[in-house]
Design an enzyme around this catalytic site. Structure first.
Site, short mmCIF file in Angstrom:
data_model
loop_
_atom_site.label_atom_id
_atom_site.label_comp_id
_atom_site.label_asym_id
_atom_site.label_seq_id
_atom_site.Cartn_x
_atom_site.Cartn_y
_atom_site.Cartn_z
N HIS A 228 -43.21 -10.29 10.54
CA HIS A 228 -44.17 -9.20 10.43
C HIS A 228 -44.14 -8.38 11.72
O HIS A 228 -44.10 -8.95 12.79
CB HIS A 228 -45.58 -9.74 10.23
CG HIS A 228 -46.62 -8.67 10.19
ND1 HIS A 228 -46.80 -7.85 9.10
CD2 HIS A 228 -47.49 -8.26 11.14
CE1 HIS A 228 -47.77 -6.99 9.37
NE2 HIS A 228 -48.20 -7.21 10.59
N ASP B 61 -11.78 -1.15 -9.17
CA ASP B 61 -11.96 0.02 -10.04
C ASP B 61 -10.94 0.06 -11.18
O ASP B 61 -11.23 0.58 -12.24
CB ASP B 61 -11.82 1.32 -9.23
CG ASP B 61 -13.02 1.56 -8.35
OD1 ASP B 61 -13.89 0.68 -8.29
OD2 ASP B 61 -13.06 2.62 -7.70
N GLU C 204 -25.82 17.90 -15.66
CA GLU C 204 -25.78 16.53 -16.13
C GLU C 204 -25.62 16.54 -17.65
O GLU C 204 -26.35 17.22 -18.36
CB GLU C 204 -27.06 15.79 -15.72
CG GLU C 204 -27.25 14.41 -16.31
CD GLU C 204 -26.12 13.45 -15.96
OE1 GLU C 204 -25.79 13.29 -14.77
OE2 GLU C 204 -25.54 12.87 -16.90
N GLU D 150 0.84 -1.20 0.00
CA GLU D 150 0.00 0.00 0.00
C GLU D 150 0.87 1.24 0.00
O GLU D 150 1.75 1.40 0.85
CB GLU D 150 -0.93 0.00 1.22
CG GLU D 150 -1.80 1.24 1.35
CD GLU D 150 -2.63 1.54 0.09
OE1 GLU D 150 -3.40 0.68 -0.32
OE2 GLU D 150 -2.47 2.65 -0.48
N SER E 293 -24.87 13.67 -12.04
CA SER E 293 -25.99 13.33 -11.15
C SER E 293 -26.07 11.82 -10.93
O SER E 293 -27.14 11.26 -10.84
CB SER E 293 -27.30 13.86 -11.72
OG SER E 293 -27.60 13.19 -12.93
#
Lengths: 485, 573
Positions: free
Chosen positions: B544, B408, B289, B117, B267
């Site tokens: 529920h 990414d 946008e 890192e 956006s």
């Protein structure tokens, strides 16, 4: 994805639409329940068919098989917005969910007929779509003449007629000609997003405002100052999803709402109550006067006892009597649409005010003068059943030409009714009570007497007209044999 | 604990800012229109770190580390022994969420693992992305509740006025990032993963060097290498970022100021989340946008509803179909000036004057200095090309042996948890088990108020696929209005949408807009991962009253043709 919006071109005009359009301009039968019905009658009002054809109505779509009416959750577009085919225009709440409704046509949203939070039956027009900008004004005028111009969430500004006696349609709702993004005027107007929203909401021409914010931009505070409203505490901003935001900010002239008393609860109007409120407000623009008349009811009571077993109600008797009297005094059955003309109605339709759980509705006995007492009673029973089941069709509560309101059963001896917009007169009936009466010979006797009080539009119905009508009515009631004929 | 927090703060703020601005200039690779640019935190195994910290704050880290490792099965208790001839079985370049997930799984599989890192452990997600933004959104959510008079009134609550201390809010975000960063570091340390500090560069096949600038490099060998270097905010050219009035998400998260009027360029998720934060704190927002509609990338129906709730009623306006061709920071007594041009014609359209501009146009991969040239790999728009198994592809279209790229930097799905899932998938493969990650089963969420979440295909995508492959596509929807729990919270606004095949009950996509949508999506994403069909999942029981009943009802409202034969595929008999 959403259902598409049913818009179709308005049908071309035809001659007899005039009578309809009358009911359009004079919207709701008094205490009518949905302000939207009158929109029903929007269709016919074209004066100029060739142009009209380009103004399309946006109809309340049927979003499910069980849906009979829909509530407008919000208008995504505002009046003046340019719409293109497939764009969502309005959000409608059906019995199940909220749906976006899209337009089938390109055009400009000229007028919103049914405002946010209001309800309209399936098929009723809820907005008007103009094809070109020139038609906006025209469409707007139509929309305005339906007296329902304002989306309920907007401040009531435009519904206050200007103090001058000029007709209401002029009440300026400044056109938002230029859409926000492109404002290439001589002077560049810089306004913050919220300022623009407020300006639109309060119909303030942003070009007329001088900005006091940083770099001379127009801030929300500037708009609030121009709109004459106290700036809302900063917390009131963002957040809340808009249900008819109850921040009515009348124009400068209107007084600020009184401070609320601590501990009070605020319950918003139901659709029906809102419609009543609106109608009541609209009624203020009609100059009315009242004439009272005592009616002896001994004979009527006797007749009632006789016909009661046959299913005849007092309401039917009174409606029949009123209808028969109206037949002899057509002016009381007329209405004044535009302040210039008498509109004589071809039928005598007696609307009868009915209190219904938290609201008011006026089922209409159509052609009450023509139907016999028994048919009328039967018809009345059907209407009441339908009203209870909320199944009244629009023409069953908005086609009245004269209204009858009876509080006698509560022991009320006399009262004063408000004339519903669009009608010429309304009759308020008090209780029939034993009263000491002196006759011309000085003899005293005890007779059943009820007081009726008629409120009428003095533009068309004058004092003598009303007096004559009441005299006729009293005569019929006091000699009720003719009622059974 | 205290000491480490303040340390990390100081190391974080000053040098980071300068290095980052250098980076942003370096990366002009364009990924502007990629919608999926938000960072989510799928901090897998983060619980380990939490566990270690809980109640043992005062003890030395080694102790808590040992304690937590004792709780694990024996195979996890130590980093593996490397294969013959290598320093490590696996070297991961980049200790973000992707690298972290891969490292944990590698240790579990018995691989000797190192992680390199060059900045701070945790990467974008933990330090400059989803983690601190969740802290800000937690604040904005509460502010919204306090500000909504109607909402409070409906509850019978009275709150005199809501205010906030900007620094306090900023500290909350920063403290959260520090805490999660420590948890991550501790979880790596406790498993014995070697954390090597410096910039990692691939020297050749199975060889990596690392080291800080100005220091001698260390060279290590590894059987397999995973590139997980992530991304940085993408700033289109013509935009001058000064970090004060023209900022990226990196700066916006520090909340150094709350401008009165902020323009947000883009956006997508990032822009939307920041609009939620900043409008709750009092800013007015203008969206810019490039596409014709706000919120591209969302299912159109969800997007529309979201716009109705998240944009229209708030102090937000927008310009669509325009590019911000030039943005000049505020200086010399002038505001931030944004020049807009038409996205199609490039004609000048308008000029905006605002107090601040946030650039949220997406993220650009961070792959510079990786030494890709040494293994004959060329990036595509900055991204490292990979196949469906994340194996890196070289210039000639051939697989580079023993090199993988996740997260990414490969651009497949720019989500933290997607990176982590890809890392796990790679580890499975290097351990000899073939594994292909189904990206359509990876959920995504946007943490606005209310939240938006999705998994699988959007309706237009599904319809297109159905048309191409010849199957019918159906849509079922349920509203939060009908959900007891949502109504109890006065949060009935919301919609869940199921896109499915009516012929066999396959779930193609689920989109939710409403209260806690981000938490609700996993029932659907798990079903897609496991291949559960609607006709089976509709029998699953939901407590529920809970929000999960929205999905229960959604599955039940789907109409799967009942004539499905027990034999799914045609079989010769």
């Amino acid at each position: 994805m959403a259902s598409s919006l049913l818009s179709r071109p308005s049908p071309p005009c035809n001659t007899h639409t005039i009578s309809f359009s009358y009911s359009l301009a004079s919207p709701l039968q008094w205490p009518s329940r949905h302000s939207s019905f009158l929109k029903f009658h929007l269709r016919p009002y074209q004066r100029n068919p060739s142009v009209q054809a380009k103004i399309r109505e946006i109809f309340m779509p049927a979003l499910s098989s069980t849906m009979t009416e829909g509530k407008i959750v919000s208008w995504i577009k505002s009046e003046g917005d340019v719409l293109s085919k497939g764009e969502s225009v309005v959000v409608v709440e059906s019995d199940k969910a909220d749906m976006d409704v899209e337009t089938f046509y390109d055009g400009i949203l000229a007028a919103i007929v049914v405002g946010e939070g209001e309800t309209a039956p399936v098929g009723a027009p809820i907005g008007l779509l103009a094809e070109t900008e020139e038609e906006i004004a025209e469409a707007k005028a139509k929309g305005a003449s339906s007296s329902n111009t304002v989306p309920s969430s907007a401040p009531p500004a435009p519904s206050f007629p200007p103090p001058s006696p000029v007709s209401g349609t002029v009440s300026s709702s400044p056109k938002k000609v230029a859409l926000p993004p492109v404002s290439d005027g001589p002077r560049k107007i810089v306004a913050t997003p919220y300022a623009k929203k407020l300006a639109k909401q309060h119909k303030i021409d942003i070009g007329s405002i001088v900005g006091t914010g940083p770099f001379n931009r127009i801030t929300p505070a500037d708009i609030e100052a121009a709109a004459g409203i106290a700036p809302n505490s900063s917390t009131s901003n963002a957040g809340s999803v808009n249900v008819a935001s109850p921040a009515p900010s009348p124009k400068t002239a209107a007084p600020a709402p009184p401070p609320s008393i601590p501990g009070s609860t605020v319950v918003p109007f139901t659709t029906m109550q809102a419609a009543v409120s609106k109608n009541m407000f609209d009624s203020l623009s009609v100059p009315t006067f009242r004439v009272g008349y005592p009616v002896m009811t001994g004979a009527l009571d006797a007749l009632y006892e006789k016909v009661k077993p046959k299913g005849v109600t007092m309401t039917a008797l009174l409606a029949k009597a009123a209808a028969m009297a109206l037949a002899q005094h057509p002016v009381v059955n007329a209405s004044c649409k535009d302040g210039k003309n008498f509109t004589y109605n071809s039928s005598i339709n007696i609307a009868v005010a009915v209190a219904i759980n938290g609201g008011l509705i006026t089922p209409v006995l159509q052609d009450a003068d023509k139907l016999d007492l028994y048919l009328l009673s039967q018809r009345w029973k059907e209407l009441v059943d339908k009203a209870r089941a909320k199944q009244l069709q629009p023409n069953e509560y908005n086609s009245g030409t004269f209204t009858l309101s009876n509080l006698g059963m509560f022991g009320v001896d006399r009262f004063d009714a408000i004339l519903p917009p669009g009608q010429g007169a309304i009759m308020a009936v008090g209780a029939s009570k034993p009263t000491v009466v002196a006759d011309g010979d000085g003899f005293f006797s005890v007779k059943s007497k009820m007081l009726v009080n008629v409120t009428a539009d003095h533009r068309i119905v004058y004092g003598a007209d009303l007096a004559a009508f009441l005299q006729t009515f009293a005569k019929i009631v006091e000699n009720p044999e003719s009622l059974t004929l | 604990m205290q000491a480490s927090i303040s340390l990390s703060v100081s190391s974080h703020s000053s040098p980071a800012a300068s290095t980052k601005s250098v980076r942003t200039e370096e990366f002009i690779c364009i990924n502007a229109l990629k919608p999926a640019n938000v960072r989510f935190c799928g901090l897998r195994k983060e619980i380990l770190g939490f566990y270690a910290l809980k109640g043992f704050d005062s003890r030395p880290i080694e102790l808590s580390g040992r304690r937590s490792s004792r709780k694990l099965s024996a195979s996890l208790s130590e980093n593996g022994v490397p294969s013959k001839g290598f320093d490590y079985d696996l070297v991961i370049i980049g200790a973000g969420v992707g690298g972290h997930g891969a490292a944990l799984h590698a240790v579990e599989k018995g691989l000797k693992t190192a992680i390199i890192e060059g900045d701070v452990v945790g990467g974008t997600c933990v330090n400059r992305g989803c983690v601190p933004s969740k802290a800000l959104l937690a604040v904005s959510g509460r502010m919204r509740e306090f500000q909504s008079e109607q909402h409070l009134k409906a509850f019978g609550l009275q709150v005199s006025s809501a205010g906030y201390d900007r620094q306090g809010v900023a500290d909350h975000a920063n403290n959260l990032a520090s805490k999660i960063r420590n948890n991550l570091t501790n979880s790596l340390k406790s498993l014995g993963v070697d954390i090597l500090t410096g910039v990692g560069t691939i020297l050749g096949p199975q060889k990596v060097k690392y080291g800080k600038v100005g220091f001698s490099d260390n060279v290590i060998t590894a059987k397999d290498i995973i590139i997980a270097t992530g991304s940085v905010p993408y700033v289109p050219k013509g935009i001058e970022v000064d970090g004060k009035t023209v900022i990226t998400s990196d700066h916006a998260l520090k909340l150094e100021s709350v401008p009165e009027w902020m323009a947000i360029v883009g956006s997508g998720y990032i822009g939307l989340e920041f609009s939620d934060v900043y409008t709750a704190l009092g800013s007015e927002v203008t969206f810019i946008e490039a596409l014709d509609q706000l919120m591209p990338g969302f299912d159109p129906e969800i997007g529309k509803l979201a716009q109705r709730v998240l944009i229209n009623p708030r102090k937000i306006d927008y310009h669509t179909g325009v590019f911000a061709s030039k943005i000049t920071p505020a200086k010399d007594g002038k505001p931030v000036i944004i020049e807009l041009i038409d996205a199609k014609t490039k004609e000048p359209k308008d000029t905006l004057e605002v107090d601040a501009a946030l650039i949220a146009t997406g993220r650009a991969p961070f792959t510079k200095g990786l030494g890709l040239e040494n293994i004959n790999v060329e990036t595509q728009r900055g991204f490292v090309p990979v196949d469906e198994r994340m194996a890196v592809i070289d210039k000639n279209g051939k697989l580079v042996p023993h090199v993988y790229c996740i997260g990414d930097s490969n651009g497949k799905m720019m989500l933290a948890h997607a990176a982590s899932a890809q890392g796990i998938s790679v580890v499975e493969q290097v351990c000899g088990k073939d594994h292909v990650l189904n990206h359509l089963s990876i959920p995504a969420a946007c943490f606005t108020h209310p939240e938006i979440s999705m998994v699988g295909l959007t309706e237009p995508q599904a319809r297109e696929k159905g048309a191409n492959e010849g199957f019918e596509v159906s849509v079922a929807k349920t509203s939060f209005k009908a959900n007891t729990k949502a109504l109890a919270e006065n949060e009935g606004e919301g919609l869940a949408k199921l896109i499915y095949r009516p012929d066999n009950g396959e779930i193609l996509g689920v989109h939710i807009f409403g209260l806690h949508a981000a938490d609700l999506i996993h029932e659907a994403s798990n079903a897609i991962t496991l291949g559960t069909r609607i006709q089976d999942i509709k029998f699953a029981v939901h407590a529920h009253p809970t929000l999960s009943e929205v999905l229960d009802e959604l599955f039940k409202s789907a109409k799967v043709s009942s004539v499905s034969s027990p034999i799914k595929e045609p079989v010769a008999v």
